[in-house]
Design an enzyme around this catalytic site. Sequence first.
Site, mmCIF file in Angstrom:
data_model
loop_
_atom_site.group_PDB
_atom_site.id
_atom_site.type_symbol
_atom_site.label_atom_id
_atom_site.label_comp_id
_atom_site.label_asym_id
_atom_site.label_seq_id
_atom_site.Cartn_x
_atom_site.Cartn_y
_atom_site.Cartn_z
ATOM 1 N N ARG A 71 0.814 -1.212 0.000
ATOM 2 C CA ARG A 71 0.000 0.000 0.000
ATOM 3 C C ARG A 71 0.861 1.282 0.000
ATOM 4 O O ARG A 71 0.502 2.279 -0.624
ATOM 5 C CB ARG A 71 -0.871 -0.069 1.261
ATOM 6 C CG ARG A 71 -2.026 0.844 1.289
ATOM 7 C CD ARG A 71 -3.222 0.194 0.676
ATOM 8 N NE ARG A 71 -4.270 1.191 0.659
ATOM 9 C CZ ARG A 71 -5.530 0.948 0.408
ATOM 10 N NH1 ARG A 71 -5.913 -0.277 0.120
ATOM 11 N NH2 ARG A 71 -6.408 1.910 0.411
ATOM 12 N N ASN A 113 -12.615 15.787 0.381
ATOM 13 C CA ASN A 113 -13.353 14.580 0.016
ATOM 14 C C ASN A 113 -14.822 14.852 0.280
ATOM 15 O O ASN A 113 -15.177 15.670 1.129
ATOM 16 C CB ASN A 113 -12.867 13.407 0.881
ATOM 17 C CG ASN A 113 -13.353 12.054 0.375
ATOM 18 O OD1 ASN A 113 -14.038 11.964 -0.644
ATOM 19 N ND2 ASN A 113 -12.992 11.012 1.088
ATOM 20 N N THR A 114 -15.670 14.154 -0.440
ATOM 21 C CA THR A 114 -17.093 14.284 -0.214
ATOM 22 C C THR A 114 -17.642 12.945 0.257
ATOM 23 O O THR A 114 -17.287 11.896 -0.274
ATOM 24 C CB THR A 114 -17.824 14.818 -1.465
ATOM 25 O OG1 THR A 114 -19.220 14.665 -1.273
ATOM 26 C CG2 THR A 114 -17.399 14.120 -2.728
ATOM 27 N N HIS A 115 -18.470 13.003 1.291
ATOM 28 C CA HIS A 115 -18.982 11.781 1.921
ATOM 29 C C HIS A 115 -20.520 11.828 1.913
ATOM 30 O O HIS A 115 -21.097 12.846 2.308
ATOM 31 C CB HIS A 115 -18.465 11.691 3.360
ATOM 32 C CG HIS A 115 -18.987 10.515 4.097
ATOM 33 N ND1 HIS A 115 -18.802 9.219 3.650
ATOM 34 C CD2 HIS A 115 -19.700 10.411 5.240
ATOM 35 C CE1 HIS A 115 -19.382 8.384 4.491
ATOM 36 N NE2 HIS A 115 -19.933 9.077 5.463
ATOM 37 N N ASP A 147 -8.043 14.166 6.492
ATOM 38 C CA ASP A 147 -6.987 13.931 7.483
ATOM 39 C C ASP A 147 -6.683 12.430 7.506
ATOM 40 O O ASP A 147 -7.095 11.703 6.605
ATOM 41 C CB ASP A 147 -7.373 14.499 8.857
ATOM 42 C CG ASP A 147 -8.530 13.760 9.501
ATOM 43 O OD1 ASP A 147 -8.986 12.730 8.936
ATOM 44 O OD2 ASP A 147 -8.978 14.191 10.572
ATOM 45 N N ASP A 151 -13.154 9.705 6.982
ATOM 46 C CA ASP A 151 -14.238 10.699 6.955
ATOM 47 C C ASP A 151 -14.287 11.538 8.236
ATOM 48 O O ASP A 151 -15.370 11.912 8.699
ATOM 49 C CB ASP A 151 -15.599 10.014 6.704
ATOM 50 C CG ASP A 151 -15.614 9.233 5.403
ATOM 51 O OD1 ASP A 151 -14.980 9.683 4.432
ATOM 52 O OD2 ASP A 151 -16.248 8.164 5.353
#
Length: 207
Positions: A71, A113-115, A147, A151
């Site tokens: 990763r 980001n969008t959650h 971060d 989320d």
Amino acid sequence: MPSRSRPARLVVLVSGSGTNLQALLDACADEAYGARVVAVGADRSDIEGLRRADRAGVPTFVKRVGDYANRDDWDRVLTRSVAAFEPDIVVLAGFMKLVGPAFMAEFGGRTVNTHPALSPSFPGMSGPADALAYGVKVSGCTLFVVDEGVDTGPIVAQTAVPVLDDDDVDSLHERIKVAERAMLTENVGRMAREGFTITDRKVRFNR
Ligand code: GRF
């Protein structure tokens, strides 16, 4: 992040249908929006998100986790690929991977980001399903500065939508996505044009 005189450079990362990406591409067509999408990256190939970028004439790249030994290697390669396009802001728009330490070192504080849920409720991959299963009457979407958590980052904006009695996961998610696209374009535009600061988790635009 200060405001700037030239359009902000956006790199957008996607994993799926890319309707949020499309909303950004459409918004950027207006010069007054103050930003342009300079590249689109993905963690998988053969997705509509990449085809949307192709149709808009925006360069793309694909970095699959499975193509790397681990990763961290993937994270470093993804970071280099994004960095090559010198973004001011990175937008994770339905990107279904957590970025790692190399990415955060380079782009922390300027990656959003969008959650599809109202944070801090229902973090993770199945926000609409979890909200439905819990029986909430209101859900929505959250735009946040990424971060290290899932989320958990400082919240830029949230929009609420009703949960209806006859909703299934798809109908609720679709209603959320309509709100999500408007939230994303409005607030990324403001971040680009006005700049923003983060103090004690509070995100404020520099009007
Ligand atoms: C969005 O609801 C996003 O929040 C979620 O997946 C959806 C992506 O939609 N993680 P699209 O690919 O932008 O159409």
